[in-house]
Design a protein around this motif. Structure first.
Motif, PDB file in Angstrom:
ATOM      1  N   LYS A  42     -29.606  -4.955  38.875  1.00 53.22           N
ATOM      2  CA  LYS A  42     -28.992  -4.615  37.924  1.00 53.22           C
ATOM      3  C   LYS A  42     -28.883  -2.973  38.794  1.00 53.22           C
ATOM      4  CE  LYS A  42     -28.618  -7.628  34.594  1.00 53.22           C
ATOM      5  NZ  LYS A  42     -26.957  -7.696  34.261  1.00 53.22           N
ATOM      6  N   ILE A  43     -27.853  -2.628  38.594  1.00 54.37           N
ATOM      7  CA  ILE A  43     -27.110  -1.019  38.331  1.00 54.37           C
ATOM      8  C   ILE A  43     -27.408  -0.639  37.355  1.00 54.37           C
ATOM      9  CG2 ILE A  43     -24.861   0.282  38.923  1.00 54.37           C
ATOM     10  CD1 ILE A  43     -25.221  -0.417  41.579  1.00 54.37           C
ATOM     11  N   VAL A  44     -28.086   0.529  37.735  1.00 57.05           N
ATOM     12  CA  VAL A  44     -28.697   1.608  35.928  1.00 57.05           C
ATOM     13  C   VAL A  44     -27.835   2.883  36.888  1.00 57.05           C
ATOM     14  CG1 VAL A  44     -30.323   2.973  35.189  1.00 57.05           C
ATOM     15  CG2 VAL A  44     -30.551   0.673  36.498  1.00 57.05           C
ATOM     16  N   ILE A  45     -26.985   3.275  35.438  1.00 54.26           N
ATOM     17  CA  ILE A  45     -25.912   4.277  35.483  1.00 54.26           C
ATOM     18  C   ILE A  45     -26.185   5.056  34.512  1.00 54.26           C
ATOM     19  CG2 ILE A  45     -23.920   5.857  35.181  1.00 54.26           C
ATOM     20  CD1 ILE A  45     -22.496   2.284  36.135  1.00 54.26           C
ATOM     21  N   ASP A  46     -27.028   6.540  34.365  1.00 53.82           N
ATOM     22  CA  ASP A  46     -27.648   7.629  34.345  1.00 53.82           C
ATOM     23  C   ASP A  46     -26.537   8.364  33.919  1.00 53.82           C
ATOM     24  OD1 ASP A  46     -28.629   9.598  33.159  1.00 53.82           O
ATOM     25  OD2 ASP A  46     -30.221   9.808  34.119  1.00 53.82           O
ATOM     26  N   ALA A  47     -25.310   8.657  32.776  1.00 56.21           N
ATOM     27  CA  ALA A  47     -24.485   9.430  32.704  1.00 56.21           C
ATOM     28  C   ALA A  47     -24.335   9.954  31.620  1.00 56.21           C
ATOM     29  CB  ALA A  47     -23.318   8.875  33.038  1.00 56.21           C
ATOM     30  N   ALA A 262     -24.324  -3.849  33.490  1.00 55.58           N
ATOM     31  CA  ALA A 262     -24.656  -2.334  34.583  1.00 55.58           C
ATOM     32  C   ALA A 262     -26.334  -1.569  32.991  1.00 55.58           C
ATOM     33  CB  ALA A 262     -23.844  -1.404  35.309  1.00 55.58           C
ATOM     34  N   LEU A 263     -26.896  -1.170  33.305  1.00 56.89           N
ATOM     35  CA  LEU A 263     -27.371  -0.692  32.546  1.00 56.89           C
ATOM     36  C   LEU A 263     -27.370   0.665  32.351  1.00 56.89           C
ATOM     37  CD1 LEU A 263     -31.571  -2.858  33.043  1.00 56.89           C
ATOM     38  CD2 LEU A 263     -29.618  -2.963  31.548  1.00 56.89           C
ATOM     39  N   GLY A 264     -27.690   2.001  31.063  1.00 57.74           N
ATOM     40  CA  GLY A 264     -27.704   2.655  31.041  1.00 57.74           C
ATOM     41  C   GLY A 264     -26.271   3.070  29.660  1.00 57.74           C
ATOM     42  N   TYR A 265     -26.557   4.604  29.318  1.00 53.92           N
ATOM     43  CA  TYR A 265     -25.112   4.770  28.281  1.00 53.92           C
ATOM     44  C   TYR A 265     -24.730   5.880  29.120  1.00 53.92           C
ATOM     45  CZ  TYR A 265     -23.942   4.286  23.860  1.00 53.92           C
ATOM     46  OH  TYR A 265     -22.716   4.333  23.039  1.00 53.92           O
ATOM     47  N   PHE A 266     -23.706   6.564  28.974  1.00 54.31           N
ATOM     48  CA  PHE A 266     -23.211   7.029  28.756  1.00 54.31           C
ATOM     49  C   PHE A 266     -22.648   7.902  28.161  1.00 54.31           C
ATOM     50  CE2 PHE A 266     -17.381   8.869  29.359  1.00 54.31           C
ATOM     51  CZ  PHE A 266     -18.282   9.560  29.803  1.00 54.31           C
ATOM     52  N   ARG A 267     -22.774   9.175  27.981  1.00 53.88           N
ATOM     53  CA  ARG A 267     -23.029  10.074  26.560  1.00 53.88           C
ATOM     54  C   ARG A 267     -22.303  11.585  27.098  1.00 53.88           C
ATOM     55  NH1 ARG A 267     -27.358   9.042  30.394  1.00 53.88           N
ATOM     56  NH2 ARG A 267     -28.838  10.701  30.109  1.00 53.88           N
ATOM     57  N   LEU A 268     -22.148  12.246  25.809  1.00 54.86           N
ATOM     58  CA  LEU A 268     -21.643  13.689  26.541  1.00 54.86           C
ATOM     59  C   LEU A 268     -21.982  14.082  25.068  1.00 54.86           C
ATOM     60  CD1 LEU A 268     -18.697  11.274  26.979  1.00 54.86           C
ATOM     61  CD2 LEU A 268     -18.772  13.631  28.174  1.00 54.86           C
ATOM     62  N   CYS A 269     -22.882  15.463  25.058  1.00 56.72           N
ATOM     63  CA  CYS A 269     -23.505  15.984  24.125  1.00 56.72           C
ATOM     64  C   CYS A 269     -24.005  17.728  24.823  1.00 56.72           C
ATOM     65  CB  CYS A 269     -25.050  15.710  24.363  1.00 56.72           C
ATOM     66  SG  CYS A 269     -25.579  13.877  24.745  1.00 56.72           S
ATOM     67  N   GLU A 270     -23.049  18.362  23.543  1.00 57.03           N
ATOM     68  CA  GLU A 270     -24.305  19.420  23.345  1.00 57.03           C
ATOM     69  C   GLU A 270     -24.864  20.189  23.318  1.00 57.03           C
ATOM     70  OE1 GLU A 270     -21.272  24.287  21.405  1.00 57.03           O
ATOM     71  OE2 GLU A 270     -21.459  21.801  20.252  1.00 57.03           O
TER      72      GLU A 270
END
Length: 279
Positions: A42-47, A262-270
């Motif tokens: 599987k595709i893994v997206i480290d975003a 796909a595996l992974g999680y799209f997250r946005l953090c200060e």
């Protein structure tokens, strides 16, 4: 306040070592190599879009890899993907491949509470995810002290303090990096019982000596990402003889074929980043 302390990702190796040890001890004649089932690549997206306080946050990167077998010495990098992020005002930020599997944007514009949407085209599939950029309070101070240890010598404990906002529920992810650990140590915190109060986070141990440098990254995260990381960290520290867990789904959706997720999680953090030298 929930705290899940001292999580790291050494458990994969520990699990394998433990199983091999039991098998070796029971036979005493040869090492048994486990015939593990190989799943789909599987595709893994480290975003992770991470906006460090005091910086512009313009430079961001996303990594795309593919799952490999347990014994594989390398992680396959995925080249040729098309990657972009759009904010809720319609601005588009393109991530260009700078090396195999690494996609970089140099003109990203972070904004607290802004909603962003990730788009990835790879292997003929369209993948997408949506998340808001979450703020984090400023760290007010950092201290260290000696803590008594009934099993041996006193050990050093490093603590940092911040004021939790009172007008909202907040969730935090902290990682600690030191040279004697191969992987970061993670802590999850929420403010359910301490909303609006001062919170302190602690890291220490017998290996933490004067002169050692502790790298601390303290993120504000969404509730959904908190729940996702809670599952990840529980699995990472689980009983090595327990049942093997299934893949934990993140927020990335395959709009071409929902079953080919796909595996992974799209997250946005200060985030606050601190490099602390132990005294």
């Amino acid at each position: 306040m929930l705290r899940l302390k001292k999580y790291n990702f050494k458990s994969k190796g520990f699990t394998l070592f433990s199983l091999l040890f039991v098998l070796l001890f029971s036979s005493c004649t040869k090492i048994v190599e486990l015939d593990l089932e190989t799943g789909d690549p599987k595709i893994v997206i480290d975003a992770e879009i991470i906006w460090e306080k005091g910086t512009s946050g313009n430079e961001q990167s996303i990594k795309i890899t593919r799952m490999a077998s347990y014994y594989s010495p390398t992680t396959p990098k995925v080249s040729g993907a098309q990657v972009r992020v759009e904010n809720s005002e319609g601005a588009i930020f393109t991530f260009n491949e700078s090396e195999p599997g690494l996609y970089v944007c140099t003109n990203f514009v972070p904004a607290i509470n802004m909603e962003y949407k990730l788009f990835v085209q790879v292997d003929g599939q369209s993948l997408t995810a949506t998340e808001k950029l979450i703020s984090v309070p400023q760290i007010d101070k950092i201290e260290q002290e000696l803590m008594p240890d009934i099993s041996g010598s006193d050990f050093i404990l490093v603590s940092f303090y911040y004021k939790d906002p009172a007008d909202q529920l907040n969730y935090y992810l902290i990682d600690y990096k030191v040279d004697y650990q191969a992987y970061p140590e993670y802590t999850l915190t929420d403010d359910e019982f301490v909303n609006g109060n001062e919170i302190n986070e602690k890291f220490g141990g017998t290996d933490l000596k004067p002169g050692k440098i502790v790298g601390i990254t303290h993120r504000g995260i969404s509730k959904n990402f908190y729940n996702y990381m809670n599952l990840i960290l529980e699995v990472a520290s689980s009983n090595p003889f327990g049942a093997v867990p299934g893949n934990i789904r993140g927020n990335i959706i395959n709009t071409t074929d929902a079953n080919n997720f796909a595996l992974g999680y799209f997250r946005l953090c200060e985030a606050n980043r601190i490099s602390y030298t132990v005294k």
